[in-house]
Every structure is written in structure tokens, then in C-alpha cells.
Enzyme design. Structure first.
Site, PDB file in Angstrom:
ATOM      1  N   GLU A 130       9.341  21.288 -39.574  1.00  0.00           N
ATOM      2  CA  GLU A 130      10.192  20.237 -39.009  1.00  0.00           C
ATOM      3  C   GLU A 130      11.214  19.899 -40.084  1.00  0.00           C
ATOM      4  O   GLU A 130      10.875  19.300 -41.105  1.00  0.00           O
ATOM      5  CB  GLU A 130       9.349  19.003 -38.649  1.00  0.00           C
ATOM      6  CG  GLU A 130       8.264  19.263 -37.617  1.00  0.00           C
ATOM      7  CD  GLU A 130       8.807  19.413 -36.190  1.00  0.00           C
ATOM      8  OE1 GLU A 130       9.991  19.108 -35.947  1.00  0.00           O
ATOM      9  OE2 GLU A 130       8.041  19.854 -35.323  1.00  0.00           O
TER      10      GLU A 130
ATOM     11  N   CYS B  16      15.322  12.023 -39.703  1.00  0.00           N
ATOM     12  CA  CYS B  16      15.792  13.387 -39.403  1.00  0.00           C
ATOM     13  C   CYS B  16      16.621  13.406 -38.139  1.00  0.00           C
ATOM     14  O   CYS B  16      17.569  14.174 -38.021  1.00  0.00           O
ATOM     15  CB  CYS B  16      14.599  14.327 -39.281  1.00  0.00           C
ATOM     16  SG  CYS B  16      13.351  13.750 -38.106  1.00  0.00           S
TER      17      CYS B  16
HETATM   18  P1  NAD Z   1      12.006  18.098 -49.389  1.00  0.00           P
HETATM   19  O1  NAD Z   1      12.152  19.384 -48.684  1.00  0.00           O
HETATM   20  O2  NAD Z   1      12.717  17.922 -50.648  1.00  0.00           O
HETATM   21  O3  NAD Z   1      10.463  17.797 -49.692  1.00  0.00           O
HETATM   22  C1  NAD Z   1       9.498  17.732 -48.670  1.00  0.00           C
HETATM   23  C2  NAD Z   1       8.122  17.966 -49.239  1.00  0.00           C
HETATM   24  O4  NAD Z   1       8.047  19.314 -49.725  1.00  0.00           O
HETATM   25  C3  NAD Z   1       7.757  17.084 -50.419  1.00  0.00           C
HETATM   26  O5  NAD Z   1       6.415  16.680 -50.292  1.00  0.00           O
HETATM   27  C4  NAD Z   1       7.920  18.001 -51.611  1.00  0.00           C
HETATM   28  O6  NAD Z   1       7.118  17.642 -52.700  1.00  0.00           O
HETATM   29  C5  NAD Z   1       7.482  19.328 -51.021  1.00  0.00           C
HETATM   30  N1  NAD Z   1       8.010  20.523 -51.692  1.00  0.00           N
HETATM   31  C6  NAD Z   1       9.140  20.661 -52.413  1.00  0.00           C
HETATM   32  N2  NAD Z   1       9.292  21.943 -52.808  1.00  0.00           N
HETATM   33  C7  NAD Z   1       8.233  22.623 -52.319  1.00  0.00           C
HETATM   34  C8  NAD Z   1       7.825  23.983 -52.378  1.00  0.00           C
HETATM   35  N3  NAD Z   1       8.536  24.902 -53.005  1.00  0.00           N
HETATM   36  N4  NAD Z   1       6.673  24.337 -51.731  1.00  0.00           N
HETATM   37  C9  NAD Z   1       5.952  23.427 -51.063  1.00  0.00           C
HETATM   38  N5  NAD Z   1       6.284  22.118 -50.987  1.00  0.00           N
HETATM   39  C10 NAD Z   1       7.412  21.726 -51.598  1.00  0.00           C
HETATM   40  O7  NAD Z   1      12.413  16.989 -48.316  1.00  0.00           O
HETATM   41  P2  NAD Z   1      12.530  15.407 -48.534  1.00  0.00           P
HETATM   42  O8  NAD Z   1      13.760  15.138 -49.320  1.00  0.00           O
HETATM   43  O9  NAD Z   1      11.241  14.869 -49.015  1.00  0.00           O
HETATM   44  O10 NAD Z   1      12.712  14.899 -47.030  1.00  0.00           O
HETATM   45  C11 NAD Z   1      13.946  14.722 -46.409  1.00  0.00           C
HETATM   46  C12 NAD Z   1      14.224  15.862 -45.464  1.00  0.00           C
HETATM   47  O11 NAD Z   1      13.178  15.941 -44.495  1.00  0.00           O
HETATM   48  C13 NAD Z   1      15.504  15.703 -44.661  1.00  0.00           C
HETATM   49  O12 NAD Z   1      16.191  16.913 -44.614  1.00  0.00           O
HETATM   50  C14 NAD Z   1      15.001  15.331 -43.259  1.00  0.00           C
HETATM   51  O13 NAD Z   1      15.883  15.670 -42.215  1.00  0.00           O
HETATM   52  C15 NAD Z   1      13.726  16.095 -43.191  1.00  0.00           C
HETATM   53  N6  NAD Z   1      12.820  15.533 -42.193  1.00  0.00           N
HETATM   54  C16 NAD Z   1      12.637  16.219 -41.042  1.00  0.00           C
HETATM   55  C17 NAD Z   1      11.824  15.687 -40.050  1.00  0.00           C
HETATM   56  C18 NAD Z   1      11.620  16.400 -38.747  1.00  0.00           C
HETATM   57  O14 NAD Z   1      10.741  16.009 -37.995  1.00  0.00           O
HETATM   58  N7  NAD Z   1      12.388  17.424 -38.430  1.00  0.00           N
HETATM   59  C19 NAD Z   1      11.201  14.456 -40.251  1.00  0.00           C
HETATM   60  C20 NAD Z   1      11.405  13.794 -41.456  1.00  0.00           C
HETATM   61  C21 NAD Z   1      12.220  14.347 -42.423  1.00  0.00           C
END
Ligand code: NAD
Length: 547
Positions: free
Chosen positions: A279, A313
Site C-alpha cells: 500500500e 495516502c
Molecule cells: P517509508 O517507505 O519511508 O517507510 C515505511 C516503513 O518502511 C517504515 O516502517 C520504515 O522503517 C520501513 N522501511 C524503510 N526502508 C525499508 C527497507 N529497505 N525494507 C523494509 N522496510 C523498510 O514511508 P513513510 O515515510 O513511513 O510513510 C509515508 C508514505 O506511506 C507515503 O508515501 C504515504 O502515501 C504512504 N502510505 C500509504 C498508505 C496506503 O494505504 N496506500 C497508507 C499510509 C501511508
């Protein structure tokens, strides 16, 4: 292109340390001195722990362990041990615990809201409506729907060779599921995805964002109080490296976060050939047609672009308005958004727009607004960051005279910014709405609901609301997932729980079956000719009719 780096891609994995409650924080001064990367919250420090800040005040609210690979391996082992008896409890037994958790959420609502507000800096109402309410509903929903969505199914078939045989589909939990979540909705988007995974009979390791770990820890504590057996749900606090290590240990990964990180997660899952559900980011458009109820459209646009300070999001991130109602829509939206109170949340009703949770997000917001101004856009209200109470805020902002050369119309801003563009007609609006790498959600406003639905069908997005926005997310019966770079797979609906299961198809042949079936060895010309005539009789009639 998605320009954002992963939240904390530079975090190093430290030696495992014990998680500490917010109250156990070493205090702002001492913890801040230990930081080795940046000044923001959620940073790894020299002891292998993570310092968490309140984004609305800048105060340190606690530290958590950065779980390393070895500790994760032990957690995975314990999770696998705990999964079998959890699965054996059946839907009834698991449902009872989920229903208890629903009551626990309501009994502890203020504590949960306070925890969310403290680590995200969002308003009381944003935590109440979009997090607490979601979780409370979700516990009851999955307790009730899991047995239905995962019931063994009998199917019938047009395949002649299985006539008289029993055909079945069944769902079994995958085993150990990893859930990785973002910082913008620590309850809804991190913990929320654990609920169907647990209802299906899996053990779960949840890795919340290092910026917002305390909600997940609190929920795990609540689940224990409600009778969830030890190790069925474990929280692995940590950053990118903890997340990457988790993917190596689980049977399925549920990821919510940026598109950029989503690609890495998909690659890692692909290398192990484990399923992943993603997501990801969005750039949701709203289309306002000339016959729309402009006041309703303006209220919806103002609320769903600014709610959670635009850090959703499926926030409305761009508006396309037909020329005849453009001026009126812009005036109403600018008035509404211009009157919003932004700042440190002090309880119910204190402010409409809270803090920017993730420090680098402020840079993205600033950059998008400046890029638009440099290319000729006008800011009608807002347009500045605010750091008055020691926290990180951005003024609710409306921008006009925008076009698709500007980042604010193409890239995920994830802040309280609404750019509005005038369009000739619905065709231009549909074209521009689809001119995006994202396809998460969209909305269309028109008094002609039928026309709204026709337009909705032409928009390449996972969810489209007519005369509404975002509300589809709260309807757990409806699948929710992105098209294009916004994701893979869905949460909610039957697919939202079946993804946590392995599917088994069965053909059961009764005892009285013939010793040898007609298609088996040895091949005989007479049998083949007979079968050929039979197949023509069965499947050749459609063609004959068509002729
Ligand atoms: P992010 O991708 O930076 O991090 C998300 C999670 O991934 C964190 O827990 C982080 O520690 C982990 N992570 C980072 N690198 C990783 C790796 N290489 N392997 C595994 N895990 C890793 O995102 P964010 O800044 O925390 O969240 C914001 C983003 O999330 C926005 O783009 C938003 O649109 C999206 N989002 C989407 C939805 C949806 O339902 N589509 C819902 C909420 C947020």
C-alpha cells in the site's frame, strides 16, 4: 517519479536493546546528545536505540530498541511456535479475543488517542476519527467476517472430466506474517493490518515506523490484556534495517509506506518468493464539474486535503475544476482553508491542523510550493512553515494558476497544500487525473450521479468516490488498494484477509469412481474420436450460434 527517500534509509542497525516506555525516556538533553544521525525524532543513537520526539513540541517522548537481525530471528522462532495453537483456537476462539480487544480500545480510548497525538503531533480529532474509530470497527469486522471470507467453498465446474467429483477451496494461514508500517497512521496503517492477519490464524511481527512506535507497543500490551497468547503478536521496533531483516524471516509481508521503499520490499520479497502486499503513495485528484454542488465540493476538498495535515495516502492532493464554477470553488475553498487553526494540539477542538510528523516532509512541502511559485503559481492562503511552539507545522495552503509542469501537481506532497487547476471540460479533467504515476483514490463532484459513475470508471485509481472522498477507506467491506505505482494487492474486503492465507484447491473423487477414466492410458482411436465428438457437442455450440 517519487522523489522521496525512505524515511530513515540511513539508519544503521544497532545492537538489540530493550524497549522502554515513553515514561522511561532519559530526558531530552541526554538522549539528544547520543544521536548520531540528524536532529529529528525516530533516529538511531549510539546505544542501538531510537529516540522518539513529539513533532508538535520537539520534546523527546521516549526511546525504543532498534531490534537487530539476531533478536529478530529469536522473535520469528517464538512467533512460529505460538502460531500453531493460535490457529488451532479456530475462528470462534480468535474472534472472542478480537471482540475483547474492540472493547479494550473503547475503554482505553483516551490513552490511545494521547499516545497517537504525542508521537505524530496530529490533532485529537484526527486520532479519534481516522485511527481509534477505524481500529474499533476493524476488530469487530474481522472477528465477524473472517469465518465467512475464509470458509471452505464448494464450487461446480463446466469441466466434463470432473463431473460428480467434489471441488473445494480452502484457506489456511500462511504462518508468520510481517507487517511494516508508516508514521502517518500508527494505529490504522501499522496495527490495523495486523488484525485480519491475526483473525486468519497467523502470528504477526509488526515493525512500526521508528518515528511512531509507541502506539504499536501500546496495542500489543492491550492485546495481551485481552488474552492474546504470548508471541502471537510481537512488535519489532527499529528502522529500515530492521524492516529489511524482517522480510528475510516471514512467510508474507504486508507493507505500507512510500513507493520508493515499496519497490525495495517487493524486490526482497521477490528474491525469497514470498508474497507481498503493498500500500504505497498517492496523488489523489478531485474533479469538480460545472453542475456540482459547489459548497459541498468545497467542504469536502477543504477537509480531505487538510485532515491529518494532508499526511494521508489518500488525501486530496490536486483539484481540477470546470471553468464555469472555478472562481466560486476557489473562493469558497480559500476561505475555508484560510480560516483553519494550525498548531500544537491541546485536546479536543483546539486546532484543525496539527504537526508535520516526519522531519524531511517539511522540506518536500516547502520545495513543492516554491517550485510552483517559481513556475508562475499564486498562493492564495498559507505558504509558510511555522515553528512557533517548538514543533513543525505548515500553514494550510491553497495554490492556483498551477499546471502539470509543477511538482505540486505530479509528486506526492504529503502536506496541507491544495493546488487547484481550471479545466475546459470533464475530458480534460479525466485526462489530467490519469496523468500520474499514482492511482490510489479520486473523487468526482456532479449533481448527475450517473455521469459521476461513468467518469469514475474512466479514472485509473483503486477507489473513486462520487460526491464524496476518502470515506471508502472506512468501509471495510470495500477492497482498498492502489493502481500503478500506488501499490499491489488490497486491504479490506475478502481479498484483505485471503492474502494472509495459502489457498488449497481440492478435487475429491468418490470411492465409487471407475478404476480407469476414459482419457487415461492406453490411448485408443475409438475413444479419442468419441471424446472429440463429445467436446464438440459441449463447447462447439457457441461458435455455431455465433455463425
Ligand atoms: P517509508 O517507505 O519511508 O517507510 C515505511 C516503513 O518502511 C517504515 O516502517 C520504515 O522503517 C520501513 N522501511 C524503510 N526502508 C525499508 C527497507 N529497505 N525494507 C523494509 N522496510 C523498510 O514511508 P513513510 O515515510 O513511513 O510513510 C509515508 C508514505 O506511506 C507515503 O508515501 C504515504 O502515501 C504512504 N502510505 C500509504 C498508505 C496506503 O494505504 N496506500 C497508507 C499510509 C501511508
Amino acid at each position: 517519479m517519487d522523489t522521496r527517500e525512505s524515511s530513515e534509509g540511513d539508519l544503521r542497525a544497532g545492537a538489540p536493546a530493550s524497549a522502554t516506555a515513553p515514561e522511561a525516556s532519559g530526558g531530552a538533553g541526554s538522549v539528544a546528545q547520543e544521536q548520531v544521525w540528524g536532529q529529528g525524532g525516530g533516529q538511531s543513537d549510539a546505544e542501538g536505540s531510537i529516540t522518539v520526539e513529539n513533532p508538535a513540541t520537539g520534546e523527546v517522548i521516549g526511546t525504543v530498541a532498534e531490534i537487530g537481525a539476531q533478536e529478530l530471528e529469536r522473535m520469528a522462532e517464538r512467533g512460529r511456535q505460538a502460531q500453531r495453537p493460535w490457529e488451532a483456537l479456530g475462528f470462534e476462539g480468535r474472534g472472542e479475543i478480537l471482540r475483547r480487544a474492540q472493547r479494550w480500545v473503547m475503554d482505553n480510548s483516551e490513552r490511545i488517542i494521547e499516545t497517537i497525538v504525542r508521537e505524530t503531533g496530529k490533532t485529537y480529532e484526527d486520532a479519534q476519527f481516522a485511527e481509534l474509530l477505524y481500529a474499533a470497527n476493524a476488530f469487530g469486522f474481522w472477528a465477524k467476517k473472517a469465518p465467512k471470507y475464509l470458509a471452505e467453498e464448494r464450487v461446480s465446474s463446466s469441466q466434463i472430466l470432473v463431473k460428480g467429483k467434489k471441488l473445494e477451496i480452502s484457506y489456511r494461514p500462511r504462518g508468520l506474517v510481517g507487517v511494516i508500517g508508516p508514521w502517518n497512521y500508527p494505529l490504522t496503517n501499522s496495527f490495523g493490518d495486523c488484525i485480519p492477519a491475526l483473525a486468519a490464524g497467523n502470528a504477526v511481527i509488526l515493525k512500526p515506523s521508528p518515528f511512531t512506535p509507541f502506539t504499536s507497543l501500546l496495542m500489543a500490551e492491550g492485546m495481551r490484556e485481552c488474552g492474546l497468547p504470548e508471541d502471537v503478536l510481537q512488535v519489532a521496533t527499529g528502522g529500515a534495517q530492521t524492516g529489511a531483516a524482517l522480510i528475510e524471516l516471514v512467510d508474507m509481508i504486508m507493507f505500507t509506506g512510500s513507493t520508493r521503499t515499496g519497490r525495495k520490499v517487493a524486490q526482497a520479497a521477490g528474491a525469497r518468493l514470498i508474497p507481498c502486499s503493498l500500500e504505497l503513495g498517492g496523488k489523489d485528484p478531485i474533479i469538480v464539474l460545472a453542475d456540482a454542488d459547489v459548497e459541498r465540493a468545497a467542504n469536502v476538498a477543504a477537509y480531505y486535503s487538510m485532515q491529518n495535515a494532508g499526511q494521508t495516502c489518500i488525501s486530496i492532493e490536486r483539484a481540477y475544476v470546470e471553468a464555469p464554477v472555478y472562481d466560486e470553488f476557489v473562493r469558497r475553498v480559500a476561505e475555508k482553508i484560510g480560516s483553519l487553526r494550525v498548531g500544537r494540539p491541546e485536546g479536543p477542538g483546539s486546532v484543525e491542523v496539527g504537526a508535520i510528523t516526519f522531519p524531511p516532509q517539511l522540506d518536500v512541502i516547502r520545495e513543492h510550493v516554491q517550485d510552483a511559485i517559481d513556475k508562475g503559481a499564486r498562493v492564495l492562503t498559507g505558504g509558510h512553515e511555522r515553528t512557533d511552539s517548538g514543533g513543525r507545522f505548515y500553514e494550510p495552503t491553497v495554490i492556483v494558476d498551477v499546471d502539470h509542469t509543477m511538482k505540486v501537481m505530479r509528486e506526492e506532497t504529503f502536506g496541507p497544500v491544495l493546488p487547484i487547476m481550471k479545466v475546459r471540460d470533464a475530458e480534460e479533467a479525466i485526462h489530467l487525473a490519469n496523468e500520474s504515476i499514482y492511482g490510489l483514490g479520486a473523487s468526482v463532484f456532479t449533481r448527475d450521479a450517473r455521469r459521476g459513475e461513468e467518469i469514475a470508471r474512466r479514472i485509473d485509481a483503486g477507489a473513486v468516490d462520487v460526491n464524496d472522498a476518502l470515506i471508502n477507506y472506512t468501509v471495510l467491506e470495500l477492497p482498498m488498494g492502489g493502481h500503478k505505482c500506488s501499490g499491489l494487492g488490497q486491504r479490506h474486503g475478502p481479498a484483505g484477509i485471503r492474502k494472509y492465507c495459502s489457498v488449497q484447491s481440492r478435487v475429491v473423487t468418490a470411492r465409487l469412481a471407475p478404476k480407469r477414466e476414459p482419457h487415461m492410458f492406453p490411448y485408443k482411436a475409438s475413444t479419442s474420436r468419441l471424446l472429440g465428438r463429445l467436446f464438440k457437442l459441449l463447447y462447439g455450440r457457441g461458435r455455431a450460434k455465433a455463425r
